[in-house]
Design an enzyme around this catalytic site. Structure first.
Site, PDB file in Angstrom:
ATOM      1  N   GLY A 239      -6.565  -5.966   4.874  1.00  0.00           N
ATOM      2  CA  GLY A 239      -5.258  -5.814   5.526  1.00  0.00           C
ATOM      3  C   GLY A 239      -5.173  -4.536   6.352  1.00  0.00           C
ATOM      4  CG  ASP A 240      -1.949  -2.443   9.450  1.00  0.00           C
ATOM      5  OD1 ASP A 240      -2.639  -2.224  10.453  1.00  0.00           O
ATOM      6  OD2 ASP A 240      -0.932  -1.777   9.136  1.00  0.00           O
ATOM      7  CG  LEU A 241      -1.938   0.461   3.196  1.00  0.00           C
ATOM      8  CD1 LEU A 241      -1.351   1.688   3.881  1.00  0.00           C
ATOM      9  CD2 LEU A 241      -1.092   0.108   1.962  1.00  0.00           C
TER      10      LEU A 241
ATOM     11  CG  ASP B  22       8.807   2.965   8.814  1.00  0.00           C
ATOM     12  OD1 ASP B  22       8.055   2.741   7.843  1.00  0.00           O
ATOM     13  OD2 ASP B  22       8.390   3.357   9.916  1.00  0.00           O
TER      14      ASP B  22
ATOM     15  CG  HIS C 175       1.530   9.149   4.221  1.00  0.00           C
ATOM     16  ND1 HIS C 175       2.537   8.277   4.566  1.00  0.00           N
ATOM     17  CD2 HIS C 175       1.215   9.794   5.356  1.00  0.00           C
ATOM     18  CE1 HIS C 175       2.797   8.393   5.855  1.00  0.00           C
ATOM     19  NE2 HIS C 175       2.003   9.322   6.358  1.00  0.00           N
TER      20      HIS C 175
ATOM     21  CG  HIS D 186       7.824   9.385   5.148  1.00  0.00           C
ATOM     22  ND1 HIS D 186       7.051   9.151   4.049  1.00  0.00           N
ATOM     23  CD2 HIS D 186       7.436   8.460   6.075  1.00  0.00           C
ATOM     24  CE1 HIS D 186       6.229   8.126   4.284  1.00  0.00           C
ATOM     25  NE2 HIS D 186       6.451   7.691   5.498  1.00  0.00           N
TER      26      HIS D 186
ATOM     27  CE  LYS E  79       2.221  13.580   6.854  1.00  0.00           C
ATOM     28  NZ  LYS E  79       1.044  12.919   7.417  1.00  0.00           N
TER      29      LYS E  79
ATOM     30  CE  LYS F  45       1.993  12.799  13.489  1.00  0.00           C
ATOM     31  NZ  LYS F  45       2.684  11.553  13.171  1.00  0.00           N
TER      32      LYS F  45
ATOM     33  CB  ALA G 247     -10.154  -4.962   0.598  1.00  0.00           C
TER      34      ALA G 247
HETATM   35  C1  BG6 Z   1       4.640   5.662   7.835  1.00  0.00           C
HETATM   36  C2  BG6 Z   1       5.607   4.842   8.652  1.00  0.00           C
HETATM   37  O1  BG6 Z   1       5.026   5.652   6.487  1.00  0.00           O
HETATM   38  O2  BG6 Z   1       4.618   6.994   8.311  1.00  0.00           O
HETATM   39  C3  BG6 Z   1       5.225   4.901  10.119  1.00  0.00           C
HETATM   40  O3  BG6 Z   1       5.574   3.499   8.200  1.00  0.00           O
HETATM   41  C4  BG6 Z   1       5.101   6.334  10.587  1.00  0.00           C
HETATM   42  O4  BG6 Z   1       6.173   4.212  10.911  1.00  0.00           O
HETATM   43  C5  BG6 Z   1       4.190   7.120   9.646  1.00  0.00           C
HETATM   44  O5  BG6 Z   1       4.564   6.327  11.890  1.00  0.00           O
HETATM   45  C6  BG6 Z   1       4.165   8.586   9.995  1.00  0.00           C
HETATM   46  O6  BG6 Z   1       3.164   9.188   9.224  1.00  0.00           O
HETATM   47  P1  BG6 Z   1       2.231  10.322   9.806  1.00  0.00           P
HETATM   48  O7  BG6 Z   1       1.381  10.739   8.670  1.00  0.00           O
HETATM   49  O8  BG6 Z   1       1.460   9.689  10.935  1.00  0.00           O
HETATM   50  O9  BG6 Z   1       3.129  11.380  10.299  1.00  0.00           O
END
Ligand code: BG6
Length: 494
Positions: A25-27, A251, A194, A255, A198, A350, A23
């Protein structure tokens, strides 16, 4: 306010206790605690609900509260005093010693007391926001401490959420999974990616399912190729140690593959999570694997110019911060349609989007004349949430000439309505509390991801000459070689 019509399905999170390991930590700080607070603020938690934060750090109540306040402020919240104190009222902190059975004994006692206080019937959601190396130990201790119930037990449930990195190779991912499974069974494990949570990604599926006119043209008869783009403005931002170990391909591959699947898998026949996952599996199984030799030709890796000067990065680091590749899908829908993918850091802006580029007409008046094609169906996922279809229209006026135009759907609701919507993490927590696994990854999906990625990593390791690391200037959309990858097929990035 947009009125809904006809069908409306709502996930109902079941009453439960939420136990967050790691709890401090960074995440936890960046994603989970803000999501928990967001759910409380939006009144999306179950009525009977409590939170236990557990971590190795000793914290008294005062230190915990000011830490939580700072965490929320950093995540962009400005909590009202009522909302903050109602959040605190549902929450306890427990100092953890993950390898010590006594800790699980204390935890068990606290959970029993909190169940009684908040009217929860032994339903527990454990979120392991710890380094993956601790997963096996924690689940094993939860099991032997009597905190993991059998999935067959209908009176109560216990679920475990874990998050990537799911290992750093096919072998380490398999070992991680096996370790987790010594105590928890597959139905109890919720693996997060994650991106599936979205809002705009969900809309890809919704739009496909509800509008036959689109989905019926999403195949090799109409579509020339598909592009998946996940470019980021940020660099490694204080995560150099993680990035130096993992690199962009490890990484981001999950996704990228999830976006591909949601765009291109066949539609399931029902909304049941099992049907959805079965179709998604079929799609992954039809992706043609890349051999290391093909990987050398069909993938490009890059590194932004300032990367080696980032704190914590080795001066001669060969870690990639950009990846682009092409793959093919061997099924009736997509045979012959290439998928081009690119993802990178420090690319100026982005931009997360999916584009289906349609074929030009191969018959009729405009067969041989270029009037500004192609038609493109685009989903902007981030930062804008838009759907657009670019088509060719007559230029108004006396002459018969054409202009490319775009029909658009601005998907993001405004103001108060938007403020009530769950974020990606909030949605995933709701789904896990509801016991719906549609948006979570199966053991198979993790394994597939590594099987697909391994030849690429192998090719890069074996032959830096054949697969060079291309430099790109900070703020540009990747190296020239990524342009070349698609250009040599007579196409270009949208
Ligand atoms: C994370 C990666 O899973 O997703 C990061 O570890 C990346 O490196 C991020 O920046 C991107 O997610 P989002 O929701 O910010 O587009």
């Amino acid at each position: 306010m947009i009125e809904t019509i006809g069908f409306c399905q709502e996930m109902r999170p079941e009453s439960c206790g939420f136990i967050l390991f790691g709890a401090t930590g960074d995440l936890a700080g960046r994603k989970i605690i803000p999501a928990l607070f967001g759910l409380c603020e939006k009144k999306l938690t179950p009525k009977n609900f409590y939170i236990v934060l557990a971590s190795r750090t000793p914290l008294d109540r005062g230190a915990l509260e000011s830490r939580l306040w700072n965490t929320l402020a950093k995540a962009g919240f400005a909590p009202s005093p009522e909302n903050f104190s109602s959040f605190l009222g549902r929450l306890e902190y427990l100092q953890a010693d993950y390898g010590n059975g006594d800790f699980y004994g204390r935890l068990s006692q606290r959970l029993a007391a909190l169940d009684a206080k908040f009217g929860v019937k032994k339903n527990r959601l454990f979120y392991l926001a710890t380094p993956p190396a601790a997963f096996e130990q924690i689940t094993g201790e939860l099991k032997s401490g009597g905190l993991l119930f059998e999935p067959e037990d209908r009176a109560c449930w216990s679920r475990i959420i874990v998050e990537k990195p799911y290992g750093s190779s096919l072998e380490s991912a398999a070992a991680l999974d096996a370790g987790l499974k010594t105590a928890a069974s597959e139905p109890q494990v919720y693996r997060i990616d994650h991106f599936t949570g979205k809002e705009a990604v969900q809309n890809v599926m919704a739009l496909r399912s509800a509008n036959a006119v689109f989905d019926n043209t999403w195949n090799s008869r109409f579509v020339d190729h598909v592009q998946i783009t996940v470019l980021e403005e940020l660099g490694v931002e204080g995560r150099a140690a993680f990035f130096e170990r993992m690199g962009l391909a490890r990484d981001m591959m999950s996704h990228l593959l999830q976006l591909a699947a949601i765009t291109a898998m066949d539609l399931p026949s029902t909304f049941r999570d099992t049907d959805f996952k079965a179709e998604k599996k079929r799609f992954f199984e039809s992706i043609r694997p890349l051999s290391p030799e093909e990987a050398a030709k069909q993938a490009v890796r890059g590194q932004y110019a300032g990367y080696r000067a980032e704190p914590g990065v080795a001066p001669g680091s060969a870690v990639e911060t950009f990846l682009s590749f092409k793959f093919q899908v061997d099924n009736d829908r997509w045979r012959g349609v290439p998928f081009y993918v690119r993802a990178g850091k420090k690319t100026g802006a982005k931009k997360t989007r999916i584009d289906l580029v349609y074929k030009k007409p191969d018959r009729g008046i405009f067969r041989a004349i270029d009037i500004g094609y192609p038609n493109v169906f685009s989903f902007s996922i981030q930062p804008e949430e838009k759907v657009a279809f670019s088509l060719i229209s007559k230029h108004p006026g006396p002459k018969l000439c054409f202009v490319p135009r775009s029909m658009g759907l601005d998907y993001r609701p405004e103001g108060r309505e938007a403020a009530g919507y769950p974020t990606d993490y909030e949605r995933l927590l709701i789904e896990a509390m509801s016991g719906d696994k549609t948006l979570f990854l199966s053991s198979f999906e993790i394994q597939f991801m590594w099987k697909f990625l391994s030849p690429l990593l192998e090719a890069w390791q074996a032959g830096p000459e054949a697969c060079p690391l291309h430099a790109y200037a900070d703020g540009t959309p990747g190296p020239a070689a990524a342009e070349e990858l698609i250009k040599k097929d007579g196409r270009s990035w949208v």
